[in-house]
Design an enzyme around this catalytic site. Structure first.
Site, mmCIF file in Angstrom:
data_model
loop_
_atom_site.group_PDB
_atom_site.id
_atom_site.type_symbol
_atom_site.label_atom_id
_atom_site.label_comp_id
_atom_site.label_asym_id
_atom_site.label_seq_id
_atom_site.Cartn_x
_atom_site.Cartn_y
_atom_site.Cartn_z
ATOM 1 N N CYS A 29 -3.807 17.230 -40.905
ATOM 2 C CA CYS A 29 -2.391 17.564 -41.009
ATOM 3 C C CYS A 29 -1.591 16.336 -40.616
ATOM 4 O O CYS A 29 -2.027 15.214 -40.838
ATOM 5 C CB CYS A 29 -2.043 18.782 -40.159
ATOM 6 S SG CYS A 29 -2.369 18.549 -38.404
ATOM 7 N N HIS A 555 -23.139 3.817 -50.376
ATOM 8 C CA HIS A 555 -23.266 5.279 -50.479
ATOM 9 C C HIS A 555 -24.217 5.585 -51.629
ATOM 10 O O HIS A 555 -23.948 5.261 -52.786
ATOM 11 C CB HIS A 555 -21.905 5.912 -50.736
ATOM 12 C CG HIS A 555 -21.881 7.398 -50.510
ATOM 13 N ND1 HIS A 555 -22.397 8.296 -51.402
ATOM 14 C CD2 HIS A 555 -21.421 8.132 -49.448
ATOM 15 C CE1 HIS A 555 -22.242 9.521 -50.935
ATOM 16 N NE2 HIS A 555 -21.652 9.454 -49.754
#
Length: 633
Positions: A29, A555
């Site tokens: 948030c 990754h």
């Protein structure tokens, strides 16, 4: 505050909350990373609070919340790289199991947070936009009959007017329903001819009476409708054969849900929402002192535990039902009182580090209404400034509620720049006096009695000095290191541009520039010399920091975190030194493909500070040990 290296912080934080296997959902948030953990007891909360860049940790609403401050999107981006399958707001991607069951209050707070947090900044921005436009019109600085006003009014009002469409998307993410089907349902609620039916006349659908209500700017009807839609879709997926499912499920869902919402869900939820809004209005009109003390005094406590999300739909519904929200009235004093207490600490303390934190944190509270940094970093550790802020908020809030303080635009963050949003307050001068009194109480009491430099240390501080390694020594070591000029391919394969990688986090370039490689063999090696700073226990991702400070992420595959290590054999651990070509991990590529996962391996430079350019070399074939990325300093 000192600059925080979020690329280095993210893997350390992930380790301390129990590793990727302990994370069920990930979002953020305004100031916090929000994790849903499978087992919160595995998180080392004390160690996390000690981390540089962490203000504090809050466990509430079924979430493990790490308060970072205004730069939380930077940390969120790095966490997405480590947990790409969990990178959507309020969603775990439908994979990886679930967290422990939540009590009803936690479940409700989590629901509202997941649905509203992705849109809160746009809602706040457009609400403030509309407030300033209203002020300009009030003072005749702009002609309301002009085309200019029409354009600006549309720009400021459209987001709130079509809020059901917006919430359709975020609700669909949360309930794992089709977002575009949800938009079709939400669009029907605000369709012009449906809106025009709200004329007080008699209407029917297939002979069944329609109770037409206004759904523009509404909240509850679309959220409940999308929840029902998710169940309808699952039933359709079981009912329709594969050849028809792709178009029949959306068709059947819209056919069922639009009439059902207009006939039952919409009128019922609107009646309930209007009743709640009317009850709040009754309290603030008939017992304003009580409402002002509760909201003004406890608003920051609600914010601390994330409980304020439970009031967001009520405040929005107030505006939809009554044209304004009275809950907003006391909040301005509550916010500015905490900011004033923090400002008093900054001015009174002799501790340079406290001043360094308190200055920008209190400024954030005054100008943007974001108070978590000042609460967790300054006021709450010292207790008295926080209590004086609560007292100022309660007194100022009570006066503001008696004055009829109100806001007619949803999503406004009460702050100094949001004052134009309060111009419709009946007794505006009395409301302003309440805010000033609240600020004066918090500032004066804190300045006189609330600052004792030996009471508490700010985040990251200890009696012996700053936490962590000596920054000067580290900076010197980086400065003396040989610059990294190139990264080599970690494996033989076919190189592809980053924008063609089938993962939006990487393909957007949000995590840095680099290249994808479809590997031809299962041994992946280091693309440069440095120290391993990330080594995921699942073996699917590694981070290397070169001696000159270049951060590299390797990754292996897309969404392979969901394999939980199956098919991966890591060859290095955090802290290991590697040179280019040293093995990082052995991967059973056939097993990964058989499980349905893309094996494309991504190599990106995640930290670009001090770099002039990061240039991928993509010419088809990639050979292990040959340059694939050039770096200019």
């Amino acid at each position: 505050m000192a600059k925080v290296d979020y690329a280095a912080m993210a893997p350390d934080l992930l380790k301390r909350i129990g590793g990727e296997a302990n994370v069920s959902a990930l979002s953020h948030c305004a100031t916090r990373m929000r994790f849903v953990l499978r087992d919160a007891s595995k998180a080392d909360t004390a160690a996390i609070k000690d981390m540089t860049g962490v203000v504090t940790v809050v466990q509430a609403g079924g979430q493990y919340q790490v308060v970072v401050g205004n730069d939380v999107p930077l940390l969120f981006g790095q966490m997405q790289a480590l947990l790409p399958g969990l990178g959507s707001e309020g969603s775990d991607g439908g994979k990886g199991g679930s967290a422990r069951p939540l009590n009803p209050l936690d479940a409700f707070i989590g629901l509202v947070s997941a649905i509203f947090s992705p849109v809160v900044w746009t809602l706040a921005a457009t609400g403030l936009f509309k407030a300033f436009l209203a002020m300009f019109a009030t003072f005749n600085w702009i002609d309301q009959a002009s085309d200019t006003y029409t354009v600006l009014n549309a720009a400021s009002d459209a987001f709130m007017y079509f809020l059901p469409l917006v919430l359709a998307v975020t609700a669909a993410r949360h309930f794992k329903a089709n977002q575009f089907t949800a938009m079709a349902i939400g669009g029907a609620l605000v369709y012009p001819s449906i809106v025009a039916m709200n004329d007080g006349g008699s209407h029917a659908f297939l002979g069944i009476p329609l109770v037409i209500m206004s759904y523009t700017s509404s909240v509850l009807p679309i959220i409940v409708a999308v929840w029902v839609q998710s169940h309808v879709e699952r039933a359709c997926d079981r009912l329709f054969p594969g050849a028809l499912r792709n178009f029949m499920t959306p068709w059947a869902s819209v056919l069922v849900m639009v009439p059902l919402t207009l006939l039952t869900i919409g009128p019922l939820t609107t009646t309930i929402a209007d009743g709640i809004a009317s009850g709040v209005q009754w309290l603030f009109i008939h017992v304003p002192l009580l409402g002002g003390i509760v909201i003004g005094g406890f608003w920051q406590v609600f914010v601390m535990f994330g409980l304020h999300w439970g009031l967001v739909p009520i405040m929005t519904q107030e505006i939809t039902t009554n044209g304004y929200s009275l809950i907003y009235g006391p909040i301005e004093a509550a916010v500015l009182a905490q900011a004033a207490a923090g400002l008093a600490v900054m001015l009174r303390t002799r501790d340079a580090k406290v001043r360094e934190l308190a200055g920008p944190a209190s400024l954030s509270g005054f100008l943007a209404g974001v108070t978590e940094p000042i609460i967790y970093g300054i006021n709450l550790p010292r207790k008295l400034p926080f209590y004086f802020g609560i007292l100022g908020g309660a007194v100022g809030g009570a006066i503001g509620a008696i004055a009829g303080g109100r806001v007619s635009q949803a999503g406004v963050f009460p702050s100094l720049i949001a004052i134009p949003a309060y111009l419709e307050t009946p007794r505006l001068l009395l409301w302003a006096i309440g805010v000033i009194v609240g600020v004066a109480i918090a500032f004066t009491l804190t300045f006189m009695f609330g600052v004792k430099d030996d009471v508490a240390a700010g985040p990251g501080e200890r009696a012996g000095g700053p936490a962590g390694p000596d920054a000067t020594t580290g900076a010197s070591a980086v400065a003396d290191a040989e610059p990294t000029r190139a990264l080599v391919a970690p494996v033989d394969g076919s190189a592809v541009p980053l924008e063609r990688v089938k993962d939006p986090v990487f393909s957007s370039g949000a995590l840095g520039n680099g290249v994808g490689i479809v590997p031809a063999s299962g041994r992946l090696c280091a693309p440069a010399a440095g120290t391993v700073v990330t080594a995921m226990e699942t073996g699917h991702a590694f981070g290397i920091r070169t001696d000159d400070g270049v951060e590299i992420l390797i990754h292996v595959g897309i969404d392979t975190v969901n394999l939980k290590g199956a098919g991966f054999t890591p060859r290095v651990a955090v802290g290991d030194r590697v040179i280019a070509g040293d093995p990082l991990v052995d991967v059973d590529l056939e097993a990964v493909r058989a499980a349905g996962y893309d094996t494309t391996t991504i190599v990106v430079v995640t930290s670009t500070a001090g770099l002039s350019a990061v240039v991928p070399i993509v010419d088809g074939d990639a050979r292990a040990g040959e340059t694939i990325i050039e770096i200019d300093h």
